[in-house]
Design a protein around this motif. Structure first.
Motif, PDB file in Angstrom:
ATOM      1  N   ASP A 195       0.995  -1.248   0.102  1.00 19.02           N
ATOM      2  CA  ASP A 195       0.073   0.162  -0.007  1.00 19.02           C
ATOM      3  C   ASP A 195       0.897   1.276  -0.051  1.00 19.02           C
ATOM      4  OD1 ASP A 195      -2.220  -1.632   0.116  1.00 19.02           O
ATOM      5  OD2 ASP A 195      -2.356  -1.665   2.293  1.00 19.02           O
ATOM      6  N   VAL A 196       0.444   2.083  -0.739  1.00 23.84           N
ATOM      7  CA  VAL A 196       1.459   3.509  -0.900  1.00 23.84           C
ATOM      8  C   VAL A 196       0.724   4.821  -0.615  1.00 23.84           C
ATOM      9  CG1 VAL A 196       2.807   4.342  -2.940  1.00 23.84           C
ATOM     10  CG2 VAL A 196       2.189   1.873  -2.874  1.00 23.84           C
ATOM     11  N   LEU A 197       1.721   5.634  -0.138  1.00 25.68           N
ATOM     12  CA  LEU A 197       1.213   6.931  -0.057  1.00 25.68           C
ATOM     13  C   LEU A 197       2.243   7.777  -0.850  1.00 25.68           C
ATOM     14  CD1 LEU A 197      -0.271   9.298   1.525  1.00 25.68           C
ATOM     15  CD2 LEU A 197       1.206   9.071   3.296  1.00 25.68           C
ATOM     16  N   ILE A 198       1.552   8.630  -1.678  1.00 24.75           N
ATOM     17  CA  ILE A 198       2.133   9.551  -2.505  1.00 24.75           C
ATOM     18  C   ILE A 198       1.955  11.001  -2.082  1.00 24.75           C
ATOM     19  CG2 ILE A 198       2.650  10.427  -4.747  1.00 24.75           C
ATOM     20  CD1 ILE A 198       1.527   7.309  -5.042  1.00 24.75           C
ATOM     21  N   THR A 199       3.094  11.886  -1.747  1.00 25.98           N
ATOM     22  CA  THR A 199       2.742  13.252  -1.078  1.00 25.98           C
ATOM     23  C   THR A 199       3.898  14.117  -1.733  1.00 25.98           C
ATOM     24  OG1 THR A 199       4.225  12.901   0.644  1.00 25.98           O
ATOM     25  CG2 THR A 199       1.700  12.482   0.941  1.00 25.98           C
ATOM     26  N   ARG A 200       3.597  15.659  -1.664  1.00 22.69           N
ATOM     27  CA  ARG A 200       4.735  16.449  -1.905  1.00 22.69           C
ATOM     28  C   ARG A 200       4.593  17.614  -0.837  1.00 22.69           C
ATOM     29  NH1 ARG A 200       3.101  20.205  -5.865  1.00 22.69           N
ATOM     30  NH2 ARG A 200       3.723  21.659  -4.553  1.00 22.69           N
ATOM     31  N   PRO A 201       5.021  17.189   0.451  1.00 27.19           N
ATOM     32  CA  PRO A 201       5.188  18.060   1.364  1.00 27.19           C
ATOM     33  C   PRO A 201       5.747  19.440   1.080  1.00 27.19           C
ATOM     34  CG  PRO A 201       6.526  16.328   1.836  1.00 27.19           C
ATOM     35  CD  PRO A 201       5.832  15.936   0.717  1.00 27.19           C
ATOM     36  N   ASP A 202       6.776  19.640   0.290  1.00 28.38           N
ATOM     37  CA  ASP A 202       7.480  20.680  -0.083  1.00 28.38           C
ATOM     38  C   ASP A 202       8.017  20.608  -1.628  1.00 28.38           C
ATOM     39  OD1 ASP A 202       8.271  23.327   0.260  1.00 28.38           O
ATOM     40  OD2 ASP A 202      10.518  22.649   0.823  1.00 28.38           O
ATOM     41  N   HIS A 203       9.130  20.688  -1.933  1.00 28.91           N
ATOM     42  CA  HIS A 203       9.580  20.444  -3.477  1.00 28.91           C
ATOM     43  C   HIS A 203       9.251  19.192  -3.915  1.00 28.91           C
ATOM     44  CE1 HIS A 203      11.301  24.321  -2.312  1.00 28.91           C
ATOM     45  NE2 HIS A 203      11.895  24.413  -3.238  1.00 28.91           N
ATOM     46  N   ASP A 204       9.687  18.063  -3.245  1.00 34.05           N
ATOM     47  CA  ASP A 204       9.988  17.053  -3.884  1.00 34.05           C
ATOM     48  C   ASP A 204       8.780  15.957  -3.408  1.00 34.05           C
ATOM     49  OD1 ASP A 204      12.483  17.659  -4.436  1.00 34.05           O
ATOM     50  OD2 ASP A 204      13.415  17.302  -2.741  1.00 34.05           O
ATOM     51  N   VAL A 205       8.607  15.167  -4.362  1.00 33.92           N
ATOM     52  CA  VAL A 205       7.304  14.181  -4.185  1.00 33.92           C
ATOM     53  C   VAL A 205       8.023  13.158  -3.313  1.00 33.92           C
ATOM     54  CG1 VAL A 205       5.808  12.538  -5.504  1.00 33.92           C
ATOM     55  CG2 VAL A 205       6.431  14.682  -6.494  1.00 33.92           C
ATOM     56  N   ALA A 206       7.299  12.380  -2.411  1.00 38.93           N
ATOM     57  CA  ALA A 206       7.621  11.336  -1.823  1.00 38.93           C
ATOM     58  C   ALA A 206       6.792  10.194  -1.953  1.00 38.93           C
ATOM     59  CB  ALA A 206       7.711  11.667  -0.418  1.00 38.93           C
ATOM     60  N   VAL A 207       7.324   9.004  -2.060  1.00 37.35           N
ATOM     61  CA  VAL A 207       6.342   7.801  -2.051  1.00 37.35           C
ATOM     62  C   VAL A 207       6.858   6.814  -1.134  1.00 37.35           C
ATOM     63  CG1 VAL A 207       5.844   5.536  -3.876  1.00 37.35           C
ATOM     64  CG2 VAL A 207       6.434   7.948  -4.917  1.00 37.35           C
ATOM     65  N   ARG A 208       5.714   6.525  -0.266  1.00 39.36           N
ATOM     66  CA  ARG A 208       6.239   5.635   1.142  1.00 39.36           C
ATOM     67  C   ARG A 208       5.085   4.421   1.054  1.00 39.36           C
ATOM     68  NH1 ARG A 208       8.155   9.944   5.241  1.00 39.36           N
ATOM     69  NH2 ARG A 208       7.956  11.765   3.740  1.00 39.36           N
ATOM     70  N   HIS A 209       5.729   3.455   1.590  1.00 38.81           N
ATOM     71  CA  HIS A 209       4.826   2.372   1.935  1.00 38.81           C
ATOM     72  C   HIS A 209       4.049   2.804   3.062  1.00 38.81           C
ATOM     73  CE1 HIS A 209       8.404   0.564  -0.088  1.00 38.81           C
ATOM     74  NE2 HIS A 209       7.463  -0.281  -0.541  1.00 38.81           N
ATOM     75  N   LEU A 210       2.642   2.224   3.147  1.00 38.53           N
ATOM     76  CA  LEU A 210       1.865   2.287   4.369  1.00 38.53           C
ATOM     77  C   LEU A 210       2.047   1.077   5.173  1.00 38.53           C
ATOM     78  CD1 LEU A 210      -1.119   4.202   2.800  1.00 38.53           C
ATOM     79  CD2 LEU A 210       0.180   5.007   4.466  1.00 38.53           C
ATOM     80  N   PRO A 211       1.867   0.969   6.459  1.00 44.70           N
ATOM     81  CA  PRO A 211       1.767  -0.460   7.157  1.00 44.70           C
ATOM     82  C   PRO A 211       0.408  -0.963   7.127  1.00 44.70           C
ATOM     83  CG  PRO A 211       1.322   1.687   8.822  1.00 44.70           C
ATOM     84  CD  PRO A 211       1.429   2.174   7.307  1.00 44.70           C
ATOM     85  N   PRO A 212       0.338  -2.381   7.592  1.00 49.74           N
ATOM     86  CA  PRO A 212      -0.799  -3.069   7.293  1.00 49.74           C
ATOM     87  C   PRO A 212      -1.810  -2.252   7.868  1.00 49.74           C
ATOM     88  CG  PRO A 212       1.008  -4.434   7.778  1.00 49.74           C
ATOM     89  CD  PRO A 212       1.430  -3.054   7.976  1.00 49.74           C
ATOM     90  N   GLY A 213      -3.193  -2.105   7.186  1.00 51.68           N
ATOM     91  CA  GLY A 213      -4.385  -1.313   7.691  1.00 51.68           C
ATOM     92  C   GLY A 213      -4.087   0.061   7.412  1.00 51.68           C
TER      93      GLY A 213
END
Lengths: 265, 307
Positions: A195-213
């Motif tokens: 499961d993935v979370l994509i964000t751009r808190p400032d300049h850079d796009v970040a792609v993170r894994h989400l924990p189970p649930g």
């Protein structure tokens, strides 16, 4: 000079004659074009065909660099060419193009050996949307601490404009990350769901894994469900789901723009 | 000449929020994000920077940050690529609104678009496609330019195309067509010297004759770019407007003739693919600047429009 009223009223039809063959190699050169002094116009018109197709393939390649790296340029360009002929862009903004490309990849005969490829493409499409999303200050870490404990269940978050989530039955985020780096990656077990979370808190796009649930939890929050209901949904799936850690990680990632209390005036 | 119809008239002083950077007599370059660090590390002056409007039509993010940074210290030229002014169908209103917002946000020194079309019905072809030069197409083009200029509150510069085919239905020459547009709409012109050279080669006419017939007094900007060579159906030379290399010697010669006639008009080195290091692009701009400097102050047909 007064234009002839008949001519003036006439809508010229040159694009209707010129355009259809641009993305259809089976069509003949349009009959309304020519070379100078009686010269032929086949190769001349093909310059436009080539410009259109190559520039749109390049547009898809710049939106989907990891997909191209995985498939190799020759495979990618053939696949992209099929897609362009089937689904040419309808907006002059090329960074909006290719929204149907992941579904096209999923159905593409020659990509069936890479069942995770469409999800990698979905992450790349979300990455570009996050890149161009509106500039909004993400919610700070301290905001939730100001909510009285008895009201925490009523907290509703509004998502940050760049935030996107995605669920994949494959290791799509790991494959995506490995193919957006210069250095070669080690072996990846593609069968691990992510499961993935994509964000751009400032300049850079970040792609993170989400924990189970985490995906269920975040999807509920992004649909403006109150925190209590989102947490219950996550815990039903994952009994030891850590709500505090999940909220802190998502806030840190820049998933939210604001919060408010449900029912508060 | 009507003051409101002046080529690329800049916003009025009271409407301005951003610093004004003069563009008169300057050479400029296409702005590519990969050059930003090198540009910022470089000393002044750097000339002006031209951007494709469509690349900045997203809501936010790094493209706007980069353009804001460049705009703060340098003149910016906003170059529209996809308005489809040369097509018969109505302009896309949402696209025109986006273009207008960019003009308002960045207060560019120059604003330009193309004599070409790129959208038919709902399909966007991402190329600058050619049109026949007839009274009917002229009316449509002028209506579209009126609409754009009305929306943005200033005149645009319209760029002459490079073409590979001709339309037997055309009833006037390209220069007559462009002159009529400038007269009817009050727009200025962007003279792409490489496009003149490419079209002249492809269609077997003299580039010098074309320039002699071109309304040079309306020119507010010049483009220079590289081209590639192919063959037509008869095995003869067909030039492609590729923007992927240095400006050809013949185009430099043509450029010097143009500058000799119309003075030090702002000049862009256009380079859109196979993009070189910043130093190489800057070197091309320096070559144009040297020619501009030789002819500085000679423009007599029109006052400077940049201040």
């Amino acid at each position: 000079m007064q234009p002839d009223p008949v001519v003036h009223a006439l809508v010229p039809d040159y694009p209707a004659r010129f355009a259809p063959a641009l993305t259809d190699p089976a069509r003949a050169t349009p009959d309304n074009v020519a070379g100078p002094r009686g010269k032929a116009a086949v190769k001349r018109y093909n310059v436009y065909r080539n410009n259109v197709t190559v520039s749109l393939i390049n547009a898809l390649a710049s939106i989907y660099p990891a997909v191209q790296r995985i498939t190799g340029a020759e495979f990618f360009r053939a696949m992209a060419r099929f897609h362009i002929r089937k689904t040419p862009p309808t907006s002059p903004l090329l960074f909006e193009y290719g929204r149907d490309f992941p579904a096209f990849i999923a159905a593409y005969e020659y990509a069936q050996a890479m069942p995770w490829l469409a999800d990698v493409a979905r992450i790349e499409r979300a990455w570009l949307d996050a890149y161009h999303a509106a500039d909004t200050e993400p919610l700070g870490n301290g905001a939730l601490a100001e909510v009285p404990p008895e009201r925490l269940a009523d907290v509703v978050f509004s998502p940050h404009p760049a935030a996107r989530t995605m669920r994949s039955p494959f290791a799509a985020a790991t494959i995506f990350a490995a193919n957006r780096r210069e250095e070669p990656s080690g072996a990846i077990d593609a069968s691990v769901a992510e499961d993935v979370l994509i964000t751009r808190p400032d300049h850079d796009v970040a792609v993170r894994h989400l924990p189970p649930g985490g995906a269920i939890f975040l999807a509920a929050l992004m649909e403006a469900q109150p925190l209590g209901i989102a947490a219950a949904a996550a815990i039903e799936q994952v009994p030891d789901f850590d709500i505090g850690a999940a909220i802190a990680a998502m806030t840190e990632a820049g998933a939210f723009a604001t919060l408010y209390l449900k029912g508060a005036s | 000449m009507n003051a409101n119809a002046h080529p690329a008239a800049a916003p009025t002083a009271e409407a301005r929020r951003l610093p004004v950077h003069p563009v008169a007599g300057q050479a400029g370059t296409s702005f590519k994000h990969e050059h930003l660090a090198a540009i910022l590390a470089d000393g002044k002056p750097k000339g002006f920077f031209e951007v494709h409007a469509e690349n900045y039509m997203g809501a936010g993010g790094p493209p706007h940050r980069a353009l804001e940074t460049i705009r703060r210290d340098n003149p910016v030229s906003l170059h529209g690529v996809c308005m489809s002014i040369g097509g018969p169908q109505p302009l896309e209103k949402t696209h025109l609104a986006r273009f207008t917002r960019l003009v308002e946000r960045y207060e560019p020194a120059l604003v330009s678009e193309h004599l070409a079309w790129s959208t038919h019905e709902t399909t966007f072809f991402n190329d600058l496609l050619p049109l026949p030069y007839t009274e009917a197409s002229l009316t449509r083009v002028c209506d579209h330019i009126d609409e754009v200029q009305q929306a943005i509150g200033r005149a645009i510069l319209l760029e002459n195309p490079s073409t590979y085919v001709l339309f037997p239905e055309s009833t006037m020459s390209e220069t007559d067509f462009i002159r009529a547009i400038a007269r009817r709409t009050g727009c200025g012109l962007l003279l792409d010297a490489n496009n003149v050279f490419v079209s002249a080669t492809n269609h077997g006419f003299s580039a010098l004759d074309y320039l002699a017939d071109f309304p040079l007094a309306r020119v507010g900007e010049i483009h220079l770019a590289g081209h590639a060579e192919q063959e037509d159906d008869e095995g003869e030379l067909l030039l492609i407007d590729s923007h992927d290399g240095p400006v050809a010697d013949a185009v430099w010669k043509l450029y010097e003739i143009v500058i000799g006639r119309c003075g030090a008009v702002p000049t862009l080195i256009e380079w859109d693919s196979n993009i070189p290091e910043w130093a190489a692009l800057k070197g091309e701009a320096a070559a144009a600047q040297a020619i501009l400097d030789r002819y500085a102050g000679r423009r007599s047909s029109d006052e400077s429009h940049a201040a």
